[in-house]
Enzyme design. Structure first.
Site, mmCIF file in Angstrom:
data_model
loop_
_atom_site.group_PDB
_atom_site.id
_atom_site.type_symbol
_atom_site.label_atom_id
_atom_site.label_comp_id
_atom_site.label_asym_id
_atom_site.label_seq_id
_atom_site.Cartn_x
_atom_site.Cartn_y
_atom_site.Cartn_z
ATOM 1 N N HIS A 308 0.863 -1.189 0.000
ATOM 2 C CA HIS A 308 0.000 0.000 0.000
ATOM 3 C C HIS A 308 0.888 1.224 0.000
ATOM 4 O O HIS A 308 1.941 1.247 0.634
ATOM 5 C CB HIS A 308 -0.901 0.032 1.241
ATOM 6 C CG HIS A 308 -2.056 0.958 1.099
ATOM 7 N ND1 HIS A 308 -1.939 2.307 1.335
ATOM 8 C CD2 HIS A 308 -3.332 0.754 0.701
ATOM 9 C CE1 HIS A 308 -3.101 2.881 1.111
ATOM 10 N NE2 HIS A 308 -3.967 1.963 0.731
ATOM 11 N N ASP A 365 -7.934 -5.311 0.059
ATOM 12 C CA ASP A 365 -8.394 -6.193 -1.023
ATOM 13 C C ASP A 365 -8.022 -7.640 -0.792
ATOM 14 O O ASP A 365 -8.589 -8.537 -1.411
ATOM 15 C CB ASP A 365 -7.812 -5.701 -2.351
ATOM 16 C CG ASP A 365 -8.361 -4.321 -2.681
ATOM 17 O OD1 ASP A 365 -7.578 -3.364 -2.681
ATOM 18 O OD2 ASP A 365 -9.580 -4.209 -2.864
HETATM 19 C C1 SDX Z 1 -6.182 0.124 -2.932
HETATM 20 O O1 SDX Z 1 -4.292 4.639 -2.191
HETATM 21 C C2 SDX Z 1 -5.261 4.041 -1.546
HETATM 22 O O2 SDX Z 1 -5.654 4.432 -0.486
HETATM 23 C C3 SDX Z 1 -5.822 2.830 -2.251
HETATM 24 C C4 SDX Z 1 -6.866 2.040 -1.464
HETATM 25 C C5 SDX Z 1 -8.125 2.861 -1.226
HETATM 26 O O3 SDX Z 1 -8.844 2.556 -0.284
HETATM 27 O O4 SDX Z 1 -8.431 3.756 -2.066
HETATM 28 O O5 SDX Z 1 -6.332 1.622 -0.228
HETATM 29 C C6 SDX Z 1 -7.308 0.798 -2.251
HETATM 30 O O6 SDX Z 1 -5.915 0.441 -4.063
HETATM 31 C C7 SDX Z 1 -5.355 -0.890 -2.173
HETATM 32 C C8 SDX Z 1 -4.152 -1.429 -3.028
HETATM 33 C C9 SDX Z 1 -4.687 -2.550 -3.933
HETATM 34 N N1 SDX Z 1 -3.637 -2.922 -4.914
HETATM 35 C C10 SDX Z 1 -3.003 -4.105 -4.812
HETATM 36 O O7 SDX Z 1 -3.154 -4.897 -3.882
HETATM 37 C C11 SDX Z 1 -2.073 -4.405 -5.984
HETATM 38 C C12 SDX Z 1 -0.747 -4.955 -5.471
HETATM 39 N N2 SDX Z 1 -0.025 -3.856 -4.780
HETATM 40 C C13 SDX Z 1 0.922 -3.078 -5.544
HETATM 41 O O8 SDX Z 1 0.613 -2.896 -6.876
HETATM 42 C C14 SDX Z 1 1.464 -1.869 -4.779
HETATM 43 O O9 SDX Z 1 1.791 -2.302 -3.531
HETATM 44 C C15 SDX Z 1 0.606 -0.632 -4.660
HETATM 45 C C16 SDX Z 1 0.141 -0.127 -5.990
HETATM 46 C C17 SDX Z 1 -0.585 -0.892 -3.798
HETATM 47 C C18 SDX Z 1 1.457 0.465 -3.986
HETATM 48 O O10 SDX Z 1 2.448 0.801 -4.901
HETATM 49 P P1 SDX Z 1 3.598 1.888 -4.529
HETATM 50 O O11 SDX Z 1 3.320 2.557 -3.244
HETATM 51 O O12 SDX Z 1 3.815 2.732 -5.728
HETATM 52 O O13 SDX Z 1 4.845 0.968 -4.238
HETATM 53 P P2 SDX Z 1 5.890 0.521 -5.333
HETATM 54 O O14 SDX Z 1 5.137 0.005 -6.536
HETATM 55 O O15 SDX Z 1 6.862 1.618 -5.524
HETATM 56 O O16 SDX Z 1 6.581 -0.753 -4.640
HETATM 57 C C19 SDX Z 1 7.626 -0.545 -3.691
HETATM 58 C C20 SDX Z 1 8.436 -1.857 -3.756
HETATM 59 C C21 SDX Z 1 8.850 -2.247 -5.188
HETATM 60 O O17 SDX Z 1 10.020 -3.040 -5.076
HETATM 61 P P3 SDX Z 1 11.488 -2.302 -5.293
HETATM 62 O O18 SDX Z 1 11.424 -1.582 -6.634
HETATM 63 O O19 SDX Z 1 11.628 -1.341 -4.122
HETATM 64 O O20 SDX Z 1 12.483 -3.434 -5.271
HETATM 65 O O21 SDX Z 1 7.610 -2.948 -3.300
HETATM 66 C C22 SDX Z 1 7.421 -3.873 -4.376
HETATM 67 C C23 SDX Z 1 7.745 -3.145 -5.661
HETATM 68 O O22 SDX Z 1 8.177 -4.059 -6.665
HETATM 69 N N3 SDX Z 1 5.990 -4.264 -4.318
HETATM 70 C C24 SDX Z 1 5.546 -5.502 -4.479
HETATM 71 C C25 SDX Z 1 4.152 -5.419 -4.295
HETATM 72 N N4 SDX Z 1 3.801 -4.141 -4.049
HETATM 73 C C26 SDX Z 1 4.958 -3.434 -4.071
HETATM 74 N N5 SDX Z 1 6.177 -6.675 -4.767
HETATM 75 C C27 SDX Z 1 5.382 -7.769 -4.852
HETATM 76 N N6 SDX Z 1 4.020 -7.771 -4.684
HETATM 77 C C28 SDX Z 1 3.386 -6.609 -4.403
HETATM 78 N N7 SDX Z 1 2.062 -6.589 -4.236
#
Ligand code: SDX
Length: 426
Positions: A308, A365
């Site tokens: 998140h 989720d």
């Molecule tokens: C919602 O914003 C809100 O409030 C949203 C929400 C709401 O109520 O409106 O809470 C609802 O959207 C919840 C999130 C649902 N999405 C998912 O579950 C999809 C999976 N999660 C990711 O796509 C991700 O964690 C996000 C989009 C939720 C957050 O992305 P960020 O903050 O931009 O983080 P990032 O992509 O920069 O990741 C940071 C690191 C990366 O690794 P490095 O480059 O540092 O090596 O964490 C890794 C990412 O690769 N990473 C994951 C991961 N999420 C982040 N690796 C594996 N699996 C994951 N799910």
């Protein structure tokens, strides 16, 4: 007392800039950079707005480190356990929880406004079978504006209230109709005697002439899910609603944009992706393989429902949903095999340095899908459930924007890295 400022120095020429620091009620202060370009000739750069506050707001506060969420100052656990979704919607829109009488009047207005213009059925008829309900819903909300054109230019609290009540009340009907039409099922009109959440389940599941058994435990579980989704600060879809609202487009256009933004699998579409992922993994002995893929930088696979932007500890909504799921496994017949897979993923991820070092915890989720599945809500409707819950928050945010003294149109700048001065070829 000295003004709170931050001094920035440009080491290229020694220029210094004093920028005001603004404090909120709680949470991080902000550095006001609204004059930054005028003073420095430079833009700030913040891909995904990870360090950028876009507005002042009194609606929702999240403490990502503590895993805390408050709507209008009330903790989410209080609202989820002690109040109904309509209590929460009223709170978000009116800044105070309703009295018993106010709640009764709000509920009655929701019932009366739950019907949609018969002309909307032509829109539903125009979609092919199996059309995704999120596409129909986004189009349907925008199409509502063609039936209420006299309310497109609204700017008084009374008009805001009428618009809010109309959209909140009609979205469950549009949602249920979207699903039934796209599956060739006869539509079930709202029942003027049923409450908000019961009516939605009724419109989704009833056979014609009121043949459906809805258990109170199902209605309460879904009502709590709506409450947990009701608002969440300036997430991607709320930012879309505010951006559209900043152009003075009407709220139907803004909510339709919010629905489209929420559909993405990185956002509200994640709950559908979680279930599809759990079903794809299938058994606990395959979990390790997918955990390895989630950690592999060369693999685009991500663990849906994990991570998140704000929560760097457990999402409090995920905690509440996990408790509901565990309480209802028996009564709702939740798929215990998928729960085992989910529990295994959670157990490994919460102890694996890749996830710990990136503060990746289960988000809302990760748990909602299993409960929704047990409420006989199909996967394609999971993001739609998110829309029904989030609509009061989107509208409250849109109204808060409209009530500002000055509405600045959302218009970020960029770091241009393209070509220039190309010779024209005649
Ligand atoms: C919602 O914003 C809100 O409030 C949203 C929400 C709401 O109520 O409106 O809470 C609802 O959207 C919840 C999130 C649902 N999405 C998912 O579950 C999809 C999976 N999660 C990711 O796509 C991700 O964690 C996000 C989009 C939720 C957050 O992305 P960020 O903050 O931009 O983080 P990032 O992509 O920069 O990741 C940071 C690191 C990366 O690794 P490095 O480059 O540092 O090596 O964490 C890794 C990412 O690769 N990473 C994951 C991961 N999420 C982040 N690796 C594996 N699996 C994951 N799910």
């Amino acid at each position: 007392m000295s003004k709170k400022t931050m001094t920035l120095t440009d080491n290229r020429n020694g220029n210094t800039y004093e920028l005001p620091i603004l404090d909120g009620t709680v949470g991080p202060s902000v550095v006001d950079i609204s004059t930054f370009y005028k003073e420095t000739g430079m833009f700030t750069f913040d891909r995904g707005y990870t360090s950028t506050a876009s507005c002042r707001s009194e609606i929702t506060y999240i403490d990502g480190d503590k895993g805390q969420l408050m709507y209008r100052g009330y903790d989410i656990s209080y609202l989820a356990n002690e109040k109904t979704f309509l209590d929460t919607a009223y709170l978000l829109l009116n800044k105070e929880l309703p009295t018993a009488e106010e709640l009764e009047n709000f509920s009655e207005e929701m019932k009366k406004r739950s019907f949609i213009h018969e002309g909307m059925k032509k829109l539903f008829d125009s979609f092919p079978d199996r059309a995704h309900p999120m596409a129909i819903l986004s189009a349907g909300v925008s199409a509502l504006s063609t039936f209420y054109f006299d309310h497109l230019d609204i700017d008084t609290p009374q008009e805001y209230t009428e618009m809010a009540n109309r959209i909140i009340a009609k979205i469950p009907t549009l949602a249920a109709f979207s699903y039934r039409y796209s599956n060739g099922l006869p539509i079930i009109y709202p029942d003027i005697k049923k409450g908000f959440t019961e009516n939605f389940l009724y419109m989704m599941r009833s056979y014609p002439h009121n043949y459906v058994d809805l258990r109170p435990i199902e209605i309460k579980a879904l009502d709590t899910i709506f409450t947990l989704h009701a608002d969440h600060e300036q997430n991607a879809s709320t930012t879309s609603v505010r951006n559209v609202g900043s152009t003075h487009a009407h709220p139907y256009a803004a909510i339709s944009a919010g629905i489209s933004a929420l559909w993405g699998r990185a956002h509200g579409g994640a709950n559908e992706s979680v279930i599809r992922q759990l079903e794809m993994i299938g058994t606990v002995d395959r979990v390790d393989e997918f955990i390895a893929r989630a950690k592999d930088k060369d693999d685009s696979f991500r663990l849906m429902g994990f991570g998140h932007r704000v929560y760097k500890s457990f999402d409090p909504r995920a905690k509440a949903l996990k408790a509901i799921r565990n309480d209802l496994v028996e009564e709702l017949g939740i798929n215990s095999e998928l729960i085992e897979v989910a529990n295994k993923i959670e157990q490994i991820a919460l102890n694996d340095d890749y996830f710990i070092s990136r503060n990746l915890y289960p988000n809302i989720d990760f748990y909602s899908g299993l409960i929704l599945q047990s409420l006989i809500i199909p996967k394609v409707m999971f993001a739609v459930i998110f829309v029904i819950g989030r609509t009061p928050g989107w509208i409250a945010q849109w109204i808060e924007l409209q009530e500002q003294d000055v509405i600045k149109i959302a218009r970020p700048r960029q770091l241009y890295v393209g070509t220039q001065d190309r010779t024209p070829e005649y």
